[in-house]
Design a protein around this motif. Sequence first.
Motif, short mmCIF file in Angstrom:
data_model
loop_
_atom_site.label_atom_id
_atom_site.label_comp_id
_atom_site.label_asym_id
_atom_site.label_seq_id
_atom_site.Cartn_x
_atom_site.Cartn_y
_atom_site.Cartn_z
N PRO A 271 70.56 -77.57 11.60
CA PRO A 271 71.13 -76.33 11.06
C PRO A 271 70.32 -75.76 9.89
O PRO A 271 70.17 -74.53 9.79
N TYR A 272 69.79 -76.63 9.03
CA TYR A 272 68.97 -76.13 7.93
C TYR A 272 67.72 -75.44 8.46
O TYR A 272 67.35 -74.35 7.99
N ASN A 275 68.70 -71.99 9.91
CA ASN A 275 69.03 -71.02 8.86
C ASN A 275 67.78 -70.55 8.13
O ASN A 275 67.66 -69.36 7.78
N THR A 276 66.87 -71.46 7.88
CA THR A 276 65.64 -71.11 7.16
C THR A 276 64.77 -70.16 7.99
O THR A 276 64.27 -69.15 7.47
N LYS A 278 65.70 -68.19 10.42
CA LYS A 278 66.37 -66.89 10.54
C LYS A 278 66.15 -66.05 9.29
O LYS A 278 65.93 -64.83 9.37
N ASP A 296 77.76 -79.14 3.77
CA ASP A 296 76.82 -78.37 4.60
C ASP A 296 76.47 -79.10 5.90
O ASP A 296 75.73 -78.56 6.72
#
Length: 371
Positions: A271-272, A275-276, A278, A296
């Motif tokens: 997920p990190y 998100n990064t 994106k 998180d």
Amino acid sequence: MKPSLRGILSILLVLALAVALVGCGGEKPAEDANKETPADKLKVAFIYVGPVGDGGYSYAHDLGRQYLQKEIPDVETTFIESVPEGADAERVLSELAEKGNKVIFATSFGYMDPVIKVAQKYPDVTFLHCSGYKTADNVGTYFGRMYQARYLSGVVAGKATQSNTIGYVAAFPIPEVIRGINAFTLGVQSVNPNAKVKVVWTNTWYDPAAEKEAGKSLLQAGADVIAQHQDTAGPQQAAEEAGKFGIGYNSDMSKMAPKAVMTSAVWNWGPYYVNTIKAIQAGTWKSEQYWGPMSDNVVDLAPFGPMVSEESKQLVEAKKQEIISGKWDVFTGPIKDQSGQVKVAEGQKMSDAEMLSFDWFVQGVDGTIPK
């Protein structure tokens, strides 16, 4: 025999269609003009300190890379494994930038200085460095609050030990590792104040044989549970061979030692990474020092093995909810060091800066920190 008018018209129609088809073959149709080609993909590279088959640290990062590739198909990811920290890392980082990678994730602490140096030469490339503390306009750092999962795994170990000696195979005496040992020990002592955590240093991240031997030495010293801050399941395999229990790290190590591993403190990088990327694609990314909490989902515990009691599971779940809610965190006083001196007063909480610079052991740790 003369061709009929209908025959002549048919021949002319076929010729006209052929010319039209040839014309279409040399130019992309308008409706396809905006469609993505492989050359348009954002190229993202990862460098790992160990092989992806280590079953631990690099493996966990590569699971995150695979998750990124699946979630964002218009990204092209590559990786280079077993890159030594130092000059080799600088060379590999430069090569990846030269090959057109616009985002590079450097996943080991020792890559920090090479990243900073190479980033100066490639200002149009975004570099993300895992577990470091140096940043630049095009360099960010990222990590997770693994100490939270460490504490919870310590609760499991503290309830399981019968000898009251728990072994801990540790890599290097840097603040990250020391912080993990301290958090684990606080978890142990929260349910078993008589237990000690005995530390052995290996001075390596990835050396299956050395890690396993360190585990064996702790077992011979009386430990009946083996924890670790290492990249392979060697210590867990040593525990299983001795008929003892263990706490894995990085990824769920139960597959490598199913009879020993009670749980593992695990990373969830996917997920990190999504998100990064994106944020970079949207143009909203800014350099930061990300230190993600358990809320998180970047750190967690792997599923419990069948040897873990219901009481332990309930204790862990209750404390986990306190951590996730923010009502409580691991390094909240009173906390004493090995000598018995109060380092964190009752009701006080260590700051991030203090946790990130740990250079002392809490009470309950049996070991020293090499200079």
